[in-house]
Design an enzyme around this catalytic site. Structure first.
Site, PDB file in Angstrom:
ATOM      1  CG  ASP A  53     -10.452  72.416 -68.529  1.00 22.30           C
ATOM      2  OD1 ASP A  53     -10.657  72.471 -67.316  1.00 22.30           O
ATOM      3  OD2 ASP A  53     -10.043  73.368 -69.202  1.00 22.30           O
ATOM      4  CE  LYS A  75      -6.483  75.075 -66.771  1.00 22.03           C
ATOM      5  NZ  LYS A  75      -7.244  76.085 -66.019  1.00 22.03           N
ATOM      6  CG  MET A 188      -4.534  67.831 -59.928  1.00 22.30           C
ATOM      7  SD  MET A 188      -4.386  69.605 -60.228  1.00 22.30           S
ATOM      8  CE  MET A 188      -5.200  70.279 -58.794  1.00 22.30           C
TER       9      MET A 188
HETATM   10  N1  SAH Z   1     -12.408  71.097 -60.560  1.00 22.28           N
HETATM   11  C1  SAH Z   1     -12.207  69.654 -60.485  1.00 22.28           C
HETATM   12  C2  SAH Z   1     -10.805  69.282 -60.103  1.00 22.28           C
HETATM   13  C3  SAH Z   1      -9.754  69.690 -61.111  1.00 22.28           C
HETATM   14  S1  SAH Z   1      -8.148  69.176 -60.630  1.00 22.28           S
HETATM   15  C4  SAH Z   1     -13.213  69.062 -59.503  1.00 22.28           C
HETATM   16  O1  SAH Z   1     -13.902  69.793 -58.790  1.00 22.28           O
HETATM   17  O2  SAH Z   1     -13.341  67.845 -59.480  1.00 22.28           O
HETATM   18  C5  SAH Z   1      -7.964  67.673 -61.519  1.00 22.28           C
HETATM   19  C6  SAH Z   1      -7.886  66.497 -60.564  1.00 22.28           C
HETATM   20  O3  SAH Z   1      -9.193  66.146 -60.112  1.00 22.28           O
HETATM   21  C7  SAH Z   1      -7.351  65.234 -61.173  1.00 22.28           C
HETATM   22  O4  SAH Z   1      -5.934  65.237 -61.194  1.00 22.28           O
HETATM   23  C8  SAH Z   1      -7.892  64.185 -60.222  1.00 22.28           C
HETATM   24  O5  SAH Z   1      -7.149  64.144 -59.038  1.00 22.28           O
HETATM   25  C9  SAH Z   1      -9.259  64.759 -59.893  1.00 22.28           C
HETATM   26  N2  SAH Z   1     -10.331  64.208 -60.750  1.00 22.28           N
HETATM   27  C10 SAH Z   1     -11.192  64.905 -61.504  1.00 22.28           C
HETATM   28  N3  SAH Z   1     -12.077  64.084 -62.113  1.00 22.28           N
HETATM   29  C11 SAH Z   1     -11.754  62.832 -61.715  1.00 22.28           C
HETATM   30  C12 SAH Z   1     -12.293  61.537 -61.986  1.00 22.28           C
HETATM   31  N4  SAH Z   1     -13.366  61.364 -62.773  1.00 22.28           N
HETATM   32  N5  SAH Z   1     -11.702  60.478 -61.392  1.00 22.28           N
HETATM   33  C13 SAH Z   1     -10.633  60.626 -60.579  1.00 22.28           C
HETATM   34  N6  SAH Z   1     -10.088  61.818 -60.298  1.00 22.28           N
HETATM   35  C14 SAH Z   1     -10.634  62.909 -60.852  1.00 22.28           C
END
Ligand code: SAH
Length: 264
Positions: A53, A75, A188
């Site tokens: 992704d 994605k 998100m």
């Molecule tokens: N599976 C992932 C989440 C995917 S949804 C998890 O467990 O973290 C994607 C969202 O995750 C983004 O829109 C944001 O809100 C958050 N996100 C993921 N990585 C991030 C990061 N390094 N810093 C800030 N937000 C993050």
């Protein structure tokens, strides 16, 4: 550059080599390379094919064996590089061709990662699989931004919610999210920040409730913005905060100034 010494994994941690014809659904964590699990690092080095992704950083992709095929399937909330059904079909096709497939996702594959949907299709197709958890954005960012998600003085519960629904609405359970003495983490949610903050206030949270947005948490370019529910959306706009960012709401955010340790 990836530090080779950091990823040489002692044999005693091995769960055995990756199997041909298997899909490994692997969490890559929130960004910082050393937050990968040992299992994830091992599987990346052994994979024949990696399907990844846009949330997975370049440093982590450097762990992939040079000969492995890489499939970028993107994605972002509304703009998928490849529709979910095609991603699922690709995983099945690669596994049936006898490849050791790593499906690499940001954070944890089972937290807002559609991991469940991908695994359902693998089960239907009779493809063997394994799920490797990762540090989810909420816990990685809480640690690196200096915001404990729970604290005996401030929050006895923590709720993870998504600000993006399949139909583009933010139809969340607002009365539940606006309960006192809990921390709310919204994934998100940045493009709907003003609406989310307004709904939380309308459902009973004081406008003065501490709230933060964190962009690129755990990474070298991490940005933390703290404010209150009533001012956060405006402050984030003024600061130019864009996705991917995480929203954290609750009194634990008031500790950020004291507990913040990460200065990239
Ligand atoms: N599976 C992932 C989440 C995917 S949804 C998890 O467990 O973290 C994607 C969202 O995750 C983004 O829109 C944001 O809100 C958050 N996100 C993921 N990585 C991030 C990061 N390094 N810093 C800030 N937000 C993050």
């Amino acid at each position: 550059m990836a530090d080779d010494a950091a990823i040489r994994i002692p044999a005693r941690y091995s769960r055995g080599p990756a199997d041909a014809g298997t899909v490994y659904l692997v969490g890559a964590g929130p960004g910082a390379i050393e937050l990968l699990t040992l299992r994830a690092a091992r599987l990346l080095g052994e994979a024949d094919a990696v399907v990844h992704d846009n949330l997975v950083g370049d440093q982590i992709m450097e762990l992939v064996a040079p000969g492995a095929d890489r499939f970028y399937v993107g994605k972002k909330a509304a703009d998928h590089a490849l529709p979910q059904a095609e991603i699922n079909a690709l995983l099945v096709r690669l596994a049936r061709a006898g490849r050791r497939v790593v499906r690499l996702k940001g954070g944890d594959p089972y937290v807002f990662g559609r991991g469940g949907e991908e695994v359902e299709d693998l089960v239907r197709a009779g493809v063997p699989f394994e799920v490797v958890p990762g540090v989810t954005a909420a816990s990685g960012i809480a640690a690196y931004a200096g915001i404990p998600l729970t604290h005996r003085d401030h929050a006895q519960a923590v709720v993870f919610a998504t600000g993006y629904l399949k139909d583009g609405s933010v139809a969340l359970d607002w009365p539940m999210l606006a309960r006192p003495r809990q921390t709310v983490v919204i994934y998100m949610g940045i493009t709907r920040l003003a609406e989310i903050c307004a709904r939380l206030i309308a459902n009973g949270l004081p406008a003065s409730t501490p709230a933060a947005v964190v962009r690129h948490g755990t990474r070298a370019d991490q940005r933390v913005l703290t404010s209150t529910l009533s001012r956060l959306a405006e402050d984030a706009r003024a600061e130019g905060i864009k996705p991917p960012a995480l929203l954290i709401v609750g009194h634990v955010v008031s500790m950020q100034g004291r507990l913040n340790w990460f200065s990239p």
